[in-house]
Design a protein around this motif. Structure first.
Motif, PDB file in Angstrom:
ATOM      1  N   MET A   1       0.833  -1.210   0.000  1.00 29.04           N
ATOM      2  CA  MET A   1       0.000   0.000   0.000  1.00 29.04           C
ATOM      3  C   MET A   1       0.864   1.254   0.000  1.00 29.04           C
ATOM      4  SD  MET A   1      -3.081  -0.741   2.626  1.00 29.04           S
ATOM      5  CE  MET A   1      -2.996  -2.341   3.347  1.00 29.04           C
ATOM      6  N   ALA A   2       1.944   1.226   0.737  1.00 32.12           N
ATOM      7  CA  ALA A   2       2.826   2.391   0.797  1.00 32.12           C
ATOM      8  C   ALA A   2       3.488   2.656  -0.556  1.00 32.12           C
ATOM      9  CB  ALA A   2       3.867   2.204   1.881  1.00 32.12           C
ATOM     10  N   LEU A   3       3.863   1.610  -1.273  1.00 29.28           N
ATOM     11  CA  LEU A   3       4.427   1.801  -2.612  1.00 29.28           C
ATOM     12  C   LEU A   3       3.409   2.434  -3.546  1.00 29.28           C
ATOM     13  CD1 LEU A   3       6.514  -1.461  -3.097  1.00 29.28           C
ATOM     14  CD2 LEU A   3       7.391   0.872  -2.962  1.00 29.28           C
ATOM     15  N   GLY A   4       2.145   2.017  -3.433  1.00 29.57           N
ATOM     16  CA  GLY A   4       1.081   2.631  -4.228  1.00 29.57           C
ATOM     17  C   GLY A   4       0.890   4.090  -3.871  1.00 29.57           C
ATOM     18  N   ALA A   5       0.905   4.395  -2.578  1.00 30.56           N
ATOM     19  CA  ALA A   5       0.773   5.786  -2.136  1.00 30.56           C
ATOM     20  C   ALA A   5       1.944   6.610  -2.643  1.00 30.56           C
ATOM     21  CB  ALA A   5       0.703   5.847  -0.613  1.00 30.56           C
ATOM     22  N   SER A   6       3.143   6.055  -2.565  1.00 31.06           N
ATOM     23  CA  SER A   6       4.337   6.745  -3.045  1.00 31.06           C
ATOM     24  C   SER A   6       4.241   7.046  -4.536  1.00 31.06           C
ATOM     25  CB  SER A   6       5.575   5.901  -2.746  1.00 31.06           C
ATOM     26  OG  SER A   6       6.741   6.565  -3.112  1.00 31.06           O
ATOM     27  N   ALA A   7       3.755   6.092  -5.317  1.00 33.46           N
ATOM     28  CA  ALA A   7       3.594   6.295  -6.760  1.00 33.46           C
ATOM     29  C   ALA A   7       2.570   7.387  -7.046  1.00 33.46           C
ATOM     30  CB  ALA A   7       3.189   4.985  -7.432  1.00 33.46           C
ATOM     31  N   ALA A   8       1.459   7.389  -6.317  1.00 31.68           N
ATOM     32  CA  ALA A   8       0.425   8.418  -6.515  1.00 31.68           C
ATOM     33  C   ALA A   8       0.956   9.798  -6.138  1.00 31.68           C
ATOM     34  CB  ALA A   8      -0.818   8.081  -5.689  1.00 31.68           C
ATOM     35  N   LEU A   9       1.700   9.874  -5.042  1.00 33.09           N
ATOM     36  CA  LEU A   9       2.276  11.155  -4.628  1.00 33.09           C
ATOM     37  C   LEU A   9       3.292  11.654  -5.648  1.00 33.09           C
ATOM     38  CD1 LEU A   9       2.662  10.258  -0.888  1.00 33.09           C
ATOM     39  CD2 LEU A   9       1.270  12.155  -1.759  1.00 33.09           C
ATOM     40  N   LYS A  10       4.100  10.759  -6.155  1.00 35.47           N
ATOM     41  CA  LYS A  10       5.081  11.132  -7.179  1.00 35.47           C
ATOM     42  C   LYS A  10       4.382  11.638  -8.433  1.00 35.47           C
ATOM     43  CE  LYS A  10       9.049   9.411  -9.713  1.00 35.47           C
ATOM     44  NZ  LYS A  10       9.921   8.291 -10.005  1.00 35.47           N
ATOM     45  N   ALA A  11       3.318  10.957  -8.847  1.00 39.59           N
ATOM     46  CA  ALA A  11       2.560  11.374 -10.032  1.00 39.59           C
ATOM     47  C   ALA A  11       1.929  12.754  -9.840  1.00 39.59           C
ATOM     48  CB  ALA A  11       1.478  10.345 -10.356  1.00 39.59           C
TER      49      ALA A  11
END
Length: 87
Positions: A21-31
């Motif tokens: 979940m944290a990797l997904g959140a990190s990807a969304a924040l980066k985007a």
């Protein structure tokens, strides 16, 4: 995560239930261009250790029946524990 980013554009950190979940959140924040938000998860997975070394992720924690490990950006203890190379 995108709805949370829109609702809270000044968020300073995200604590996720696990590293996936944290990797997904990190990807969304980066985007969204939010590169200064601290992201934390749990599990201590190898994928996350690599992401921390690469600078895409901030903190993970792992628990086994003998020890508790917490890793962050400097990674010195985790590099020794997991044999991860920064090169």
């Amino acid at each position: 995560m995108e709805k949370l980013i829109q609702a809270h554009p000044n968020v300073k950190g995200v604590i996720a239930g696990n590293d996936t979940m944290a990797l997904g959140a990190s990807a969304a924040l980066k985007a969204a261009g939010m590169n200064n938000v601290i992201v934390a998860g749990f599990d201590g997975s190898r994928e996350v250790m690599d992401a921390i070394v690469a600078g895409y992720y901030n903190v993970t924690a792992a628990v086994d029946k003998f020890k508790f490990y917490m890793s962050s950006g400097n990674m010195s203890g985790t590099i020794k524990l997991y044999g991860i190379s920064k090169s």
